[in-house]
Design a protein around this motif. Structure first.
Motif, short mmCIF file in Angstrom:
data_model
loop_
_atom_site.label_atom_id
_atom_site.label_comp_id
_atom_site.label_asym_id
_atom_site.label_seq_id
_atom_site.Cartn_x
_atom_site.Cartn_y
_atom_site.Cartn_z
N ASP A 268 -41.92 -22.41 24.92
CA ASP A 268 -42.06 -20.97 25.10
C ASP A 268 -43.09 -20.72 26.20
OD1 ASP A 268 -41.36 -18.26 23.90
OD2 ASP A 268 -43.55 -18.18 23.86
N VAL A 269 -43.10 -19.49 26.70
CA VAL A 269 -44.08 -19.07 27.71
C VAL A 269 -44.65 -17.73 27.28
CG1 VAL A 269 -44.47 -18.46 30.11
CG2 VAL A 269 -42.83 -20.27 29.55
N LEU A 270 -45.99 -17.62 27.33
CA LEU A 270 -46.67 -16.38 26.97
C LEU A 270 -46.80 -15.45 28.17
CD1 LEU A 270 -49.77 -17.25 24.73
CD2 LEU A 270 -47.69 -16.04 24.04
N SER A 271 -46.54 -14.18 27.94
CA SER A 271 -46.93 -13.16 28.91
C SER A 271 -48.38 -12.78 28.66
CB SER A 271 -46.01 -11.94 28.79
OG SER A 271 -44.68 -12.28 29.10
N ASP A 272 -48.96 -12.00 29.57
CA ASP A 272 -50.38 -11.68 29.48
C ASP A 272 -50.75 -10.95 28.20
OD1 ASP A 272 -50.90 -12.92 31.87
OD2 ASP A 272 -50.80 -11.08 33.05
N ASP A 273 -49.85 -10.12 27.68
CA ASP A 273 -50.17 -9.30 26.51
C ASP A 273 -49.63 -9.90 25.21
OD1 ASP A 273 -47.53 -8.91 27.15
OD2 ASP A 273 -47.52 -6.75 26.74
N GLU A 274 -49.22 -11.16 25.24
CA GLU A 274 -48.65 -11.80 24.06
C GLU A 274 -49.62 -12.82 23.46
OE1 GLU A 274 -43.95 -11.40 25.41
OE2 GLU A 274 -44.97 -13.33 25.64
N VAL A 275 -49.46 -13.07 22.16
CA VAL A 275 -50.36 -13.94 21.41
C VAL A 275 -49.54 -14.77 20.43
CG1 VAL A 275 -52.29 -14.01 19.77
CG2 VAL A 275 -52.22 -12.24 21.54
N TYR A 276 -49.88 -16.05 20.30
CA TYR A 276 -49.27 -16.87 19.26
C TYR A 276 -50.05 -16.71 17.96
CZ TYR A 276 -46.59 -19.37 22.84
OH TYR A 276 -45.72 -19.69 23.86
N LEU A 277 -49.32 -16.65 16.87
CA LEU A 277 -49.91 -16.61 15.53
C LEU A 277 -49.35 -17.78 14.74
CD1 LEU A 277 -50.31 -13.53 13.19
CD2 LEU A 277 -49.38 -15.67 12.31
N ILE A 278 -50.23 -18.66 14.27
CA ILE A 278 -49.85 -19.82 13.46
C ILE A 278 -50.37 -19.58 12.05
CG2 ILE A 278 -49.93 -22.34 13.31
CD1 ILE A 278 -51.16 -22.25 16.21
N CYS A 279 -49.54 -19.81 11.03
CA CYS A 279 -50.01 -19.51 9.68
C CYS A 279 -49.33 -20.37 8.63
CB CYS A 279 -49.76 -18.04 9.35
SG CYS A 279 -48.02 -17.56 9.22
#
Length: 247
Positions: free
Chosen positions: A189-200
């Motif tokens: 995957d690739v993140l854009s500037d306003d995106e965040v990964y959430l791991i849970c």
């Protein structure tokens, strides 16, 4: 620079079976002053959540075992590198002396804006966007198999009474599945500037819908992480571990 914020809590369980891996740091505690924020001053880093299997032996030790193995490894930044690392961890687990034990694992291996998403079990990786929460990982569970076959919808799975049945992970209890060639789920995957990964761990995803998680994090997940945790406190039961990651 990678921005990270994380939290773990024992919930209403008698002990903590989750373990968090944050770029070489291993966290396993009943409670902490959440959330904890840090900056990782490097291009590439690995982040993961492991959830030791409840009802089996040494769930806390199983989840920590995986995190400790991550710390000892130099993993190539590729899907194949991640799969090979998880295969080695499984092999080492089977030789560790643990009996009737296992853990889930889910994480993100970051390199700049690129992320390699991986999981075995029902711990999850999401991507937060301004519009919604995107489920990037893929549960190894009985309920996910029903969703995959079109028997129930993804939304219906949240309310299904059998959603806790896990069919794969790291541990000797999953040796047969590994021997038959089953592999962890790995994607890029690739993140854009306003995106965040959430791991849970499922201590979050089994108690809040994707829509609710997004609602409580909106419009800025790092600023509103405490808001999510306050809402989770109202419904929590299981151990929960959550990591937010942004590059």
């Amino acid at each position: 620079m990678i921005k990270v914020s994380f939290c773990m809590d024992r919930g209403l369980r008698n002990y903590q079976e989750d373990c968090i891996y944050v770029d070489g740091e291993i966290i396993q505690t009943d409670y902490m002053d959440c959330p904890i924020e840090k900056a990782v001053d490097k291009l590439s880093a690995l982040f993961a959540v492991c959830d030791g299997m409840g009802g089996l032996s040494h769930g806390d030790m199983a989840s920590r075992f995986v995190c400790e193995k991550f710390r000892m490894m130099d993993i190539p930044f590729s899907k194949e590198g991640v799969i090979d690392a998880l295969k080695k961890i499984q092999h080492d687990f089977e030789s560790s002396g643990f009996i009737w034990s296992g853990t889930t694992v889910a994480g993100v291996y970051m390199n700049g804006k690129k992320g390699i998403i991986f999981n075995a079990g029902d711990s999850r990786v999401y991507k937060y966007t301004s519009e919604r929460l995107i489920y990037l990982s893929h549960d190894h569970s009985y309920i996910q198999s029903l969703v995959d076959r079109g028997v129930i919808s993804y939304e219906e799975a949240f309310y299904h009474p059998a959603r806790h049945i896990v069919e794969f992970g790291i541990g000797d209890v999953f040796s047969q599945e590994w021997d038959l060639g089953k592999l962890p789920y790995v994607t890029e995957d690739v993140l854009s500037d306003d995106e965040v990964y959430l791991i849970c761990s499922d201590g979050l995803s089994d108690y809040m819908t994707d829509r609710e998680i997004h609602q409580y994090l909106y419009p800025d997940p790092f600023d509103n992480f405490k808001n999510l945790l306050n809402q989770l406190e109202k419904v929590k039961s299981d151990n929960y571990s959550i990591i937010l990651v942004k590059s």
